[in-house]
Structure formats: structure tokens, C-alpha cells
Design an enzyme around this catalytic site. Structure first.
Site, PDB file in Angstrom:
ATOM      1  N   HIS A  95       0.881   5.185   1.478  1.00 51.03           N
ATOM      2  CA  HIS A  95       0.180   6.029   2.455  1.00 51.03           C
ATOM      3  C   HIS A  95       0.793   7.429   2.421  1.00 51.03           C
ATOM      4  O   HIS A  95       2.027   7.563   2.409  1.00 51.03           O
ATOM      5  CB  HIS A  95       0.320   5.413   3.855  1.00 51.03           C
ATOM      6  CG  HIS A  95      -0.384   6.208   4.895  1.00 51.03           C
ATOM      7  ND1 HIS A  95      -1.755   6.157   5.056  1.00 51.03           N
ATOM      8  CD2 HIS A  95       0.070   7.120   5.788  1.00 51.03           C
ATOM      9  CE1 HIS A  95      -2.109   6.989   6.027  1.00 51.03           C
ATOM     10  NE2 HIS A  95      -1.023   7.583   6.487  1.00 51.03           N
ATOM     11  N   ASN A 113       0.859  -1.189   0.000  1.00 46.50           N
ATOM     12  CA  ASN A 113       0.000   0.000   0.000  1.00 46.50           C
ATOM     13  C   ASN A 113       0.892   1.235   0.000  1.00 46.50           C
ATOM     14  O   ASN A 113       2.035   1.183   0.444  1.00 46.50           O
ATOM     15  CB  ASN A 113      -0.860   0.001   1.275  1.00 46.50           C
ATOM     16  CG  ASN A 113      -1.818   1.179   1.330  1.00 46.50           C
ATOM     17  OD1 ASN A 113      -2.456   1.532   0.327  1.00 46.50           O
ATOM     18  ND2 ASN A 113      -1.910   1.821   2.485  1.00 46.50           N
TER      19      ASN A 113
HETATM   20  C1  GRF Z   1      -2.988   8.378  -2.714  1.00 42.64           C
HETATM   21  O1  GRF Z   1      -2.693   9.688  -2.378  1.00 42.64           O
HETATM   22  C2  GRF Z   1      -2.581   7.423  -1.615  1.00 42.64           C
HETATM   23  O2  GRF Z   1      -1.714   7.986  -0.708  1.00 42.64           O
HETATM   24  C3  GRF Z   1      -3.844   7.082  -0.904  1.00 42.64           C
HETATM   25  O3  GRF Z   1      -4.861   7.234  -1.858  1.00 42.64           O
HETATM   26  C4  GRF Z   1      -4.465   8.153  -2.864  1.00 42.64           C
HETATM   27  C5  GRF Z   1      -4.824   7.564  -4.187  1.00 42.64           C
HETATM   28  O4  GRF Z   1      -4.632   8.443  -5.251  1.00 42.64           O
HETATM   29  N1  GRF Z   1      -3.720   5.763  -0.310  1.00 42.64           N
HETATM   30  P1  GRF Z   1      -4.720   7.887  -6.737  1.00 42.64           P
HETATM   31  O5  GRF Z   1      -6.082   7.231  -6.893  1.00 42.64           O
HETATM   32  O6  GRF Z   1      -3.583   6.933  -6.955  1.00 42.64           O
HETATM   33  O7  GRF Z   1      -4.600   9.115  -7.591  1.00 42.64           O
END
Ligand code: GRF
Length: 212
Positions: free
Chosen positions: A116, A114
Site C-alpha cells: 500500500h 499487499n
Molecule cells: C502500487 O503503487 C501499489 O502501491 C498499489 O498499486 C500500485 C501498483 O503498481 N497497491 P504496479 O502495477 O505494481 O506498477
């Protein structure tokens, strides 16, 4: 060990898909020896599915069921079935807004990562960039980690720092954190695809790759 077949990625997301795009672009540029075999969303109209389809990737909506923050049992089984059929080597969470629990994580032990938007273990949970701004830290960033049973608590694979500027708003800080995410996530996925990461308990070690 030299892999004879490409490393297979399943990407899960609920939002606009900018991290998925960064990884897909890095693959297309020959920077990651992997292929995206399926993109799945729990949100039918999510941008991530549209972005995937524009790239001719298999993009699927799987209904999440009756809960707001997790998959219900049927949905969890449907996700596990699809990802198992797709023979994924790694599940990449890219803005997937549901907590994954026991069955799912047992099915793909140590194969779910993941990203974050903070320097974990600071500011787990929602809107981490806003938590960082409100707290008053001078440096924040993003973290790629393995997913375990906790919230944003698995072993850390990589981090990139982002300075918090005096005139930052939540929106400007979020934008710079996301730019950092789009650099960091492809690098970490590349290291995993190239088999350069070893894990011992909470410690992960990533050997340098060619050209690094
Ligand atoms: C990212 O900023 C990530 O940190 C979080 O969700 C967001 C997803 O953005 N877990 P995207 O859909 O990849 O543009």
C-alpha cells in the site's frame, strides 16, 4: 526448517506491474528463494500480464464478473480454483484493484500480502500518496501487510519511509513512493520465502536474513 521445494508465489495485479517486475527480477538475481507460478489479472490488457509473458511466466486473465470493486462469486471461485491448482504458498497482491472477501481469504488464510502506498494506518484506500500530500504530512512511504477482511488493515510486515518535499506534486511523490515499493516488496517476500517471519496477533517479527 529448511525447505526442500521452492516457495510458490501467485501474483495478482490490475495495473502496470512494476512491483511484479521488481519481485521477478529479485528472484532471477537469486535474491529470493521462490518462483512465480502464476500471474493473474482481472484486467484483460493489463501491463502486468504483458510484463509476465515477456518473462515467460504463466499469465492469465480471469474475468472479475459484474461488480466494480470486488469479484463476484463465480469469479472468486475461479481465482481460488486457479491458485489452489497452482499450489501457491503465498499470494502477492501487486496493484490488484479489487477487495478480496471471506471465501478467498478463508481459502488462503494468512497467505495473502499487499503493498500500500502510505505508512499505514495513515491513509488507507485509494490514491494514498495524494491523501498524504493533501493532508500535509512531512513523511509518508509504503507498507507491506497481510490482507484481512478490512481495507488495508492487516498486520504490518514492513514499511519504508519517503520524505514529502516542499515542491512535490502528486506525481513526483507517487514516483518516489513507487521506487520505495520496488525496494520493500522483494525484501518482505524474501523474508516470507525464507520462513523468517513469525506472526502473533497484529505483531509480526522478521528475523534478519543472511547478509542483512
Ligand atoms: C502500487 O503503487 C501499489 O502501491 C498499489 O498499486 C500500485 C501498483 O503498481 N497497491 P504496479 O502495477 O505494481 O506498477
Amino acid at each position: 526448517m529448511i525447505r526442500t521445494k521452492p516457495f510458490r508465489l501467485g501474483i495478482l495485479g490490475s495495473g502496470k506491474g512494476s512491483n511484479m517486475v521488481a519481485i521477478a527480477d529479485a528472484i532471477a538475481a537469486g535474491q529470493i528463494p521462490a518462483e512465480i507460478v502464476v500471474v493473474i489479472s482481472d484486467v484483460e490488457g493489463a501491463g502486468i500480464l504483458e510484463r509476465a509473458r515477456e518473462r515467460n511466466l504463466s499469465a492469465e486473465f480471469i474475468p472479475p464478473g459484474k461488480f466494480r470493486t470486488k469479484l463476484d462469486d463465480d469469479a472468486e471461485q475461479a481465482f481460488v480454483k486457479r491458485l489452489t491448482e497452482a499450489q501457491v504458498d503465498l499470494i502477492v497482491l501487486a496493484g490488484f484493484m479489487r477487495i478480496l472477501k471471506g471465501e478467498f481469504l478463508r481459502a488462503f488464510a494468512n497467505r495473502v500480502v499487499n503493498i500500500h502506498p502510505s505508512l499505514l494506518p495513515a491513509f488507507p484506500g485509494l490514491e494514498a500518496w495524494k491523501q498524504a500530500l493533501d493532508y500535509g504530512v512531512k513523511v509518508t512511504g509504503c507498507t507491506v501487510h497481510f490482507v484481512d477482511q478490512g481495507i488495508d488493515s492487516g498486520p504490518i510486515l514492513g514499511q519504508e519511509t519517503v520524505p514529502v518535499l516542499a515542491d512535490d506534486t502528486a506525481a513526483t511523490l507517487h514516483e518516489r513512493v513507487q521506487q520505495a515499493e520496488r525496494r520493500l516488496y522483494p525484501q518482505v517476500v524474501r523474508a516470507l520465502a525464507e520462513g523468517r517471519v513469525t506472526v502473533k496477533g497484529r505483531q509480526t517479527v522478521c528475523r534478519a536474513g543472511a547478509g542483512e
